[in-house]
Motif scaffolding. Structure first.
Motif, mmCIF file in Angstrom:
data_model
loop_
_atom_site.group_PDB
_atom_site.id
_atom_site.type_symbol
_atom_site.label_atom_id
_atom_site.label_comp_id
_atom_site.label_asym_id
_atom_site.label_seq_id
_atom_site.Cartn_x
_atom_site.Cartn_y
_atom_site.Cartn_z
ATOM 1 N N ASP A 67 0.840 -1.191 0.000
ATOM 2 C CA ASP A 67 0.000 0.000 0.000
ATOM 3 C C ASP A 67 0.880 1.247 0.000
ATOM 4 O O ASP A 67 0.659 2.190 -0.756
ATOM 5 N N ALA A 68 1.930 1.240 0.840
ATOM 6 C CA ALA A 68 2.795 2.410 0.957
ATOM 7 C C ALA A 68 3.533 2.691 -0.352
ATOM 8 O O ALA A 68 3.644 3.838 -0.782
ATOM 9 N N SER A 69 4.029 1.636 -1.015
ATOM 10 C CA SER A 69 4.836 1.890 -2.210
ATOM 11 C C SER A 69 3.954 2.360 -3.364
ATOM 12 O O SER A 69 4.389 3.131 -4.212
ATOM 13 N N ARG A 70 2.687 1.915 -3.371
ATOM 14 C CA ARG A 70 1.755 2.409 -4.386
ATOM 15 C C ARG A 70 1.601 3.923 -4.237
ATOM 16 O O ARG A 70 1.532 4.661 -5.213
ATOM 17 N N LEU A 71 1.565 4.394 -2.988
ATOM 18 C CA LEU A 71 1.349 5.816 -2.745
ATOM 19 C C LEU A 71 2.614 6.630 -3.038
ATOM 20 O O LEU A 71 2.532 7.775 -3.476
ATOM 21 N N LEU A 72 3.800 6.029 -2.809
ATOM 22 C CA LEU A 72 5.050 6.719 -3.160
ATOM 23 C C LEU A 72 5.076 7.019 -4.646
ATOM 24 O O LEU A 72 5.421 8.109 -5.093
ATOM 25 N N ARG A 73 4.679 6.016 -5.423
ATOM 26 C CA ARG A 73 4.656 6.138 -6.863
ATOM 27 C C ARG A 73 3.737 7.282 -7.279
ATOM 28 O O ARG A 73 4.095 8.131 -8.097
ATOM 29 N N LEU A 74 2.569 7.324 -6.657
ATOM 30 C CA LEU A 74 1.586 8.351 -6.963
ATOM 31 C C LEU A 74 2.138 9.729 -6.619
ATOM 32 O O LEU A 74 1.978 10.700 -7.367
ATOM 33 N N SER A 75 2.814 9.809 -5.483
ATOM 34 C CA SER A 75 3.396 11.065 -5.035
ATOM 35 C C SER A 75 4.458 11.538 -6.027
ATOM 36 O O SER A 75 4.558 12.731 -6.332
#
Lengths: 459, 459
Positions: free
Chosen positions: A342-350
Motif C-alpha cells: 500500500d505504501a509503495s503504491r502511494l510513493l509512486r503516486l506522489s
C-alpha cells in the motif's frame, strides 16, 4: 532522518508482528533494511582496497586484517589466514561477501574447480550460498618488491548483519540475536536452530558432499533472530591436506565416514547451544532439556552407521513443529508486506504528482510553446490538490504537518474514489469541488501529455 | 493507476521472487493486497443483511444463500444448512468470516461452549483460527410472523481469497491456486500440502481434540498458492448426534479411535490430491508417486493403533524438505519486504519535501511575516533540488520521466551521502554545488522551522 512527522498509523508493521506468535520476529526490521542499504553503498578509504576485483567493486573489509597486530588468529578451517570483504557485483548489482585467502593457493586447481562446481549447486535456506571461487592478483600491494600472489577468493551471498555463531554465543544476552529479548536461549529456539542446521546437513549429504570444518562455531553464521546458516562452503575441500578425500570425489566408505564425522561435529555445536556457550561441558544439559540431550548423544556418541536420515526420523515431531513455526513467520511477514505494498503504491503516486507540479515554463516553451503548462487546465487542479494534500494550515494559518492526511488523500486518489474534495485557489477567490476520480483523470492525462512531449522529435 | 512511468528497477519484487526457488510464490501479491483491502471495505446492498451482528459490521455474503433455489446443498459437516459472511469487528477492525447456521441450534449449549473454548486455543498455520461462537437473532427477517430463531454463528479469521479444496480440485488447472502455473499439481506440491495438513492434525490431536468432518474437501480451504488450512473447527462437535463423544470430553479409548478415523479421512484427502480430483480412485496413483501412495495406505489401511506421531516419523525426510521450502519462502518474502521498506522510507521523504516546496506566502505571512519563506535560504536549495529530482529534461529540453532517477536521488538524500549534486537556478544563471548531506540538513532545519511555527501561539 527520524524526523517523526505525524503518525505512521496503519503503516506500522510492528503491531502486526507483535500480534503474531513469531519466534523469528525482528522488531528492528525497518531499521535493518536501512542499514543493509547503507552497507551496500559504503566503501573503504580509497587506496586501502583494490577498486575492482574480478567483476566486484565497492569493497569494504568486514573483519580486522589478519596481517595487522589486532588481526584474527589463523583460520580454524585449516587454511591460511583469510579476510572478508563486502563487495557489489557489476553483473547483478547485488552484495556479496568475498573471502580472500592470503598468499598463494594450494597448487591443486583442478580439484578445487570440481569441488566448487559441486558446492555451487547447494541452495538451501540453512547454508550461505556459494556463488563462485576465483584467483586474483588484485590485492597485491602496489609497491611490493615480490611478484603478486595469485590469491584464492570465495564469493558468497551477502548477509549484511551476520555474525559467527561463536561471537553470538559469547555476546551478552541482550546484544545477541540468538537470545530472546527478555531472557536466555529458549528450548524452542534451540530446537529451531537444530532443525535449521540438521536439514542443511541432510541436503549437503544427499548431494554426496561433506561439511567438515564448515560445521564449526567460526563458520556457522547467525543471520537473523534465531536464524542460522552454515557458511564457508567448499573452503575445507580446497585446503584439505588429504588430496584424495575431497567430498565430491571420495569413495562410498570414505564419504560415509566423513558424513558420520559431520554428525558428530553437529552434535558438538548443538551441545554448545544447549549450554549457551561453546566452552561449557554437557554435564548440566540433561536436566534442562532431556530430549535435546538424547539428540546430542545420538549425534556425538551413537552408532558408526547412524545417518542424517535416522536423525531426522528421531526428531520428526520437532520437524513438524518447526515447519509450523516457519509458516507462522512467513504468514506474518506476508501480512506486513501487504501493508508495505500500500505504501509503495502511494510513493509512486506522489512521484507522479511531482513530475507535474511546478514544472518550469522553459521546459514547456522548448517543446510546445505552452507558456504556463503546469499552471493551467488539469495541471492547475493538480496544483491546488497538491496544496490541499501538503500545505494544510489550521484556522490560525499555522502549518499542519499531518502525515496521516497525506496518506489518506493519496489512498483515495489511488482508487479514484467518487468522494469529493473542496480545492481553494491561493488567493481564496475561487473554490473548486472535484472528485478523486476526476483528479485521477487529470493526473493520467497530464502524464500522457508529458510522455507525448518526452517522445516528440525535438524542434 | 497502472500508468507505468519509467522503470520500477530494483523495486520490482517479481524479479526477487522469480530468482528464488519458491513453491509458494504469488506473482499477483501486489494486486491481491489491493483486492484484500477493497474486500474489507465492501458491503452488501442495504437491507439484505443486518447492519450489525454481535460486534461485527460490514457484512457481505461470501457464498450463495442456501435458502435460494441456486443455494448450496445441505452441509457436509452434518449440521443444518449454513451461510458465510465477511464481516469486520469493531473490537480490532480486522476481517472475519462468520458462518451462520440457519434455524435453532441444538439445545446442548454448555457442551458447545466447552468445545469452542478448547478449539479457540488451537493456533496453527495449518488451520483457520476460530475466534468465537455465539448465538444471534439479528438475521431474522424483519416482517416474519415467526419469533426469530436464536441462530448459532462461528467467527473465524478471514482469508479473503480462500476457496474450498473441493472447488480448487474441480477448477481448471490454469484457474486453480493448487496447480503450478504451467502444469498439474506437482509431487513436491502434494508433499507440501500433505505436511501442512499432517502437522495441523498433529497439533489438534496433541490437544486431545478430533477434527472429524473438518477433514473433508468442503472444510479444508486453499488460502494461497500451494497453501491449505483446515477450516470449520468446532462445528462437527456442535452438531454431533453422539452427545457423549465430543472430542474434548471423550474417554481415552474413544478419543484414540476418533483420532485414528481422522488419519483415515486425511488419507482419503491425500488420495484425492494425488489423483488431482476427489472422484478418482487410487488405482493409478502408485505409478506416479510410490512414496505418497505408501503414505496413503498407511493412513487409510494401516494398523488400528497408528498415531499421527508414527506418520510423522514415516515421512521425516519430507518434513525436513518442507521446512526448508518454507524457510526459502519466508526469506524471499523478507527480501521483498526490505525493498518495500526502502520504498516507504522514500515516500515519507518525498512527503517531507512536499511540506516545504512551494508553500504559499500567505501561510508564511500569517505566522512570521516572512514574505517568501519557501523561496529563500535552505528552502531555495530544496526547491532547486526538487527541480533536479522531478523536472529533468534531456539535451533538447524534452521532459525525462525517470522513476529510477527519483529513487536514486531520494535514497542518497535519505542516507545523507557525501556525494554532491549540481543544482541550477531556473534561469540557468546560478549553479550551486551541494552535497546530499547538506540537503538533508536543509530539509531538517526547514521542517524544524515549520514545526516551530506549527506549535507557535497564533498572532
Amino acid at each position: 532522518m527520524n524526523s517523526g512527522v505525524g503518525s505512521m498509523g496503519a503503516m506500522d508493521p510492528l503491531a502486526a508482528l507483535r500480534a503474531s506468535a513469531d519466534l523469528y520476529i525482528n522488531p528492528d526490521a525497518r531499521e535493518d533494511a536501512r542499514r543493509d542499504a547503507s552497507l551496500l553503498l559504503s566503501t573503504a578509504t580509497p587506496g586501502t582496497v583494490p577498486e575492482a576485483v574480478h567483476h566486484y567493486y565497492g569493497l569494504l573489509p568486514l573483519e580486522a586484517d589478519p596481517a595487522s597486530p589486532a588481526g584474527a588468529p589463523r583460520s580454524s578451517t585449516g587454511g591460511p589466514p583469510s579476510v572478508v570483504y563486502k563487495a557489489v557485483s557489476t553483473d547483478d548489482g547485488r552484495g556479496y561477501a568475498l573471502r580472500r585467502y592470503l598468499g598463494a593457493p594450494p597448487a591443486r586447481g583442478d580439484a578445487i574447480v570440481a569441488s566448487v562446481e559441486a558446492w555451487k549447486r547447494i541452495r538451501h535456506p540453512g547454508v550461505v550460498a556459494l556463488r563462485e571461487a576465483f584467483t586474483s592478483r588484485a590485492f597485491a600491494p602496489a609497491r611490493s618488491a615480490m611478484p603478486p600472489a595469485n590469491e584464492l577468493v570465495f564469493a558468497y551471498e551477502l548477509h549484511p548483519r551476520a555474525e559467527t555463531l561463536r561471537a553470538a554465543l559469547q555476546a551478552p544476552p541482550h546484544l545477541s540475536s540468538l537470545h530472546a529479548v527478555d531472557g536466555p536461549l529458549s528450548e524452542a529456539a534451540v530446537w529451531s536452530l537444530t532443525t535449521q542446521l540438521l536439514t542443511a546437513v541432510a541436503a549437503v549429504h544427499a548431494a554426496n558432499l561433506v561439511l567438515r570444518t564448515a560445521l564449526s562455531p567460526d563458520a556457522v553464521l547467525v543471520t537473523g533472530r534465531h536464524r542460522v546458516r552454515i557458511g564457508r562452503l567448499a573452503e575445507a575441500d580446497a585446503f584439505d591436506a588429504d588430496g584424495g578425500a575431497l567430498g565430491h570425489a571420495a569413495s562410498t566408505a570414505r564419504l560415509a565416514a566423513l558424513q558420520r564425522e559431520d554428525l558428530g561435529n553437529l552434535g558438538r555445536l548443538l551441545g554448545a547451544l544447549v549450554n549457551r556457550g561453546p566452552a561449557a561441558g554437557a554435564a548440566d544439559a540433561g536436566r534442562r532439556a532431556p530430549e535435546l540431550t538424547r539428540l546430542v548423544s545420538l549425534l556425538v556418541g551413537g552408532s558408526a552407521r547412524t545417518t542424517v536420515t535416522d536423525v531426522l526420523s528421531f526428531i520428526a515431531p520437532r520437524l513438524a513443529a518447526e515447519s509450523a513455526a516457519v509458516w507462522s513467520h512467513a504468514d506474518a511477514t506476508q501480512a506486513v508486506l501487504h501493508q508495505e505494498y500500500d505504501a509503495s503504491r502511494l510513493l509512486r503516486l506522489s512521484s507522479l504528482l511531482g513530475f507535474i507540479n511546478e514544472r518550469a515554463d522553459d521546459a514547456s516553451a522548448a517543446t510546445g510553446g505552452n507558456a504556463a503548462w503546469s499552471e493551467t487546465a488539469d495541471r492547475y487542479l493538480l496544483k491546488l490538490f497538491r496544496d490541499y494534500v501538503f500545505h494544510q494550515v489550521d484556522a490560525d494559518g499555522r502549518p499542519l504537518l499531518d502525515y496521516g492526511h497525506v496518506m489518506e488523500c493519496l489512498s483515495r486518489l489511488d482508487v479514484g474514489s467518487p468522494e469529493t474534495v473542496l480545492l481553494s485557489s491561493r488567493d481564496g477567490a475561487a473554490l473548486i469541488l472535484a472528485s478523486y476520480a476526476e483528479l485521477q483523470r487529470c493526473l493520467r492525462t497530464s502524464l500522457e501529455d508529458l510522455r507525448m512531449r518526452a517522445n516528440a522529435h525535438s524542434m
